[in-house]
Design an enzyme around this catalytic site. Structure first.
Site, mmCIF file in Angstrom:
data_model
loop_
_atom_site.group_PDB
_atom_site.id
_atom_site.type_symbol
_atom_site.label_atom_id
_atom_site.label_comp_id
_atom_site.label_asym_id
_atom_site.label_seq_id
_atom_site.Cartn_x
_atom_site.Cartn_y
_atom_site.Cartn_z
ATOM 1 N N HIS A 58 0.728 -1.425 -0.015
ATOM 2 C CA HIS A 58 0.005 -0.122 -0.049
ATOM 3 C C HIS A 58 0.835 1.407 0.126
ATOM 4 O O HIS A 58 0.193 2.441 -0.261
ATOM 5 C CB HIS A 58 -1.026 0.057 1.254
ATOM 6 C CG HIS A 58 -1.880 -1.276 1.330
ATOM 7 N ND1 HIS A 58 -2.614 -1.410 0.227
ATOM 8 C CD2 HIS A 58 -2.236 -2.116 2.225
ATOM 9 C CE1 HIS A 58 -3.580 -2.582 0.523
ATOM 10 N NE2 HIS A 58 -3.171 -2.731 1.751
ATOM 11 N N ASP A 62 -2.629 -10.804 -1.442
ATOM 12 C CA ASP A 62 -3.016 -10.584 -0.128
ATOM 13 C C ASP A 62 -4.408 -9.991 -0.495
ATOM 14 O O ASP A 62 -4.906 -10.000 -1.907
ATOM 15 C CB ASP A 62 -2.253 -9.144 0.279
ATOM 16 C CG ASP A 62 -2.650 -8.524 1.346
ATOM 17 O OD1 ASP A 62 -1.811 -8.623 2.367
ATOM 18 O OD2 ASP A 62 -3.689 -8.119 1.533
ATOM 19 N N HIS A 76 -6.111 -7.508 0.157
ATOM 20 C CA HIS A 76 -6.282 -6.199 -0.221
ATOM 21 C C HIS A 76 -5.726 -5.886 -1.633
ATOM 22 O O HIS A 76 -4.445 -6.520 -1.633
ATOM 23 C CB HIS A 76 -5.735 -5.199 1.010
ATOM 24 C CG HIS A 76 -6.310 -5.746 2.187
ATOM 25 N ND1 HIS A 76 -5.855 -6.130 3.357
ATOM 26 C CD2 HIS A 76 -7.689 -5.318 2.627
ATOM 27 C CE1 HIS A 76 -6.381 -6.407 4.272
ATOM 28 N NE2 HIS A 76 -7.540 -5.838 3.956
#
Length: 315
Positions: free
Chosen positions: A117, A162, A164
């Site tokens: 991220h 993952d 996300h």
């Protein structure tokens, strides 16, 4: 198989913080109790110059010198401390070391990492620096310096499983045909605003083993077809093997069993080994209601990676 850890550097989190930082230490201790499977070593620290292959100098300096604003710290999700900065350097260093080892031996791992991220100019979602992006850029730079004429570009594949979306990684490599980004993630999960990977597969809440593995198989076939059409396969892969699609995860919203996640790992690693593509793993997310379950899922991933590494030695 070589594996690199960075859990000696704490995050200095306040009491009650939701990030399960202890999972990294527990994973290392589990393999210390079973000597011979992994050649574990403390991760080296990434240098500022290495970080700046991906991140802006202003952001790197803000992290290292403790000048992150309150808003920046809230977006990351961690308060700044000297140990937080040190941990971030060593976490990136672990992926760099794993990438070098993978190019030499076929398979290697960062026992943490997968901080997908983080963008070039900011951190987000418990991610300070983007370890995979920095390692990919550094391997490409070093490959170019050592390659034969006409073979000067290392093609990289990022397989991000993952739960996300790997939004920071997608943004960093957008428009770069030397890095193929693939993310398979929950459609309604964080981040609310997704970036565009080269291939995104969005899954509904409650997705279980069978539809998940079907989607993975289809995505992998598309990845190989696209690379074949381009006339070149990847020379290095990064696999973000998140434990957070597990049915017992607090944040995942999917319903994969431990057996389903192990089969996921087997299919990814087998596909890479069959094609002779070295792979550096990172553990990425995992937020189980029972942290021991998360650690067990990640241990399964590393055990499967050891089997893949052994298969490489027989090639």
């Amino acid at each position: 198989m070589q594996a690199f850890h960075s859990d000696a550097h704490s995050l200095a989190l306040p009491p009650g913080h939701s990030f399960p930082a202890s999972k990294y230490r527990l994973l290392r201790e589990l393999f210390e109790a079973e000597p011979g499977l992994l050649r574990m070593a403390p991760a080296p620290a990434a240098s500022e110059a290495e970080l700046c292959l991906v991140h802006t100098p202003e952001y790197v300096n803000a992290v290292l010198q403790g000048r992150l604003s309150a808003a920046q710290q809230r977006e990351i999700g961690f308060p700044w401390s000297p140990s937080m900065a040190a941990r971030s350097l060593h976490s990136v260093g672990a992926s760099i070391a794993a990438a070098r080892a993978a190019l030499a031996e076929g398979v290697a791992a960062n026992m943490a990492g997968g901080t997908h991220h983080a963008f070039a100019d900011r951190g987000s979602g418990y991610c300070v620096f983007n370890d995979v992006a920095v390692a990919a850029r550094l391997m490409q730079q070093q490959w170019s310096a050592q390659a034969w004429p006409g073979d000067s570009r290392l093609r990289v594949l990022v397989i991000d499983l993952d739960v996300h979306q790997g939004n920071g990684t997608a943004a960093i490599f957008e428009g770069d045909d030397s890095v193929f980004t693939f993310s398979m993630h929950g459609a309604k999960n964080f981040p609310a605003c997704k970036e565009r990977s080269d291939l995104d597969v969005e899954l509904p809440d409650g997705c279980s083993d069978e539809p998940y593995l079907q989607a993975l198989d289809q995505a992998l076939e598309e990845i190989w077809a696209r690379h074949a059409a381009a006339g070149a396969m990847p020379g290095l892969a990064f696999y973000l093997a998140g434990a957070d699609p597990h049915e017992g995860d607090r944040l995942g919203r999917l319903k994969l069993s431990s057996a389903g996640l192990l089969e996921r790992d087997r299919r990814v690693l087998s596909a890479l080994c069959e094609r002779g593509i070295p792979v550096a793993l990172s553990m990425a997310g995992g937020y189980g209601h029972d942290i021991a379950t998360t650690v067990a899922v990640q241990a399964n991933t590393l055990n499967e990676a050891v089997r893949a590494w052994a298969a490489w030695r027989l090639r």
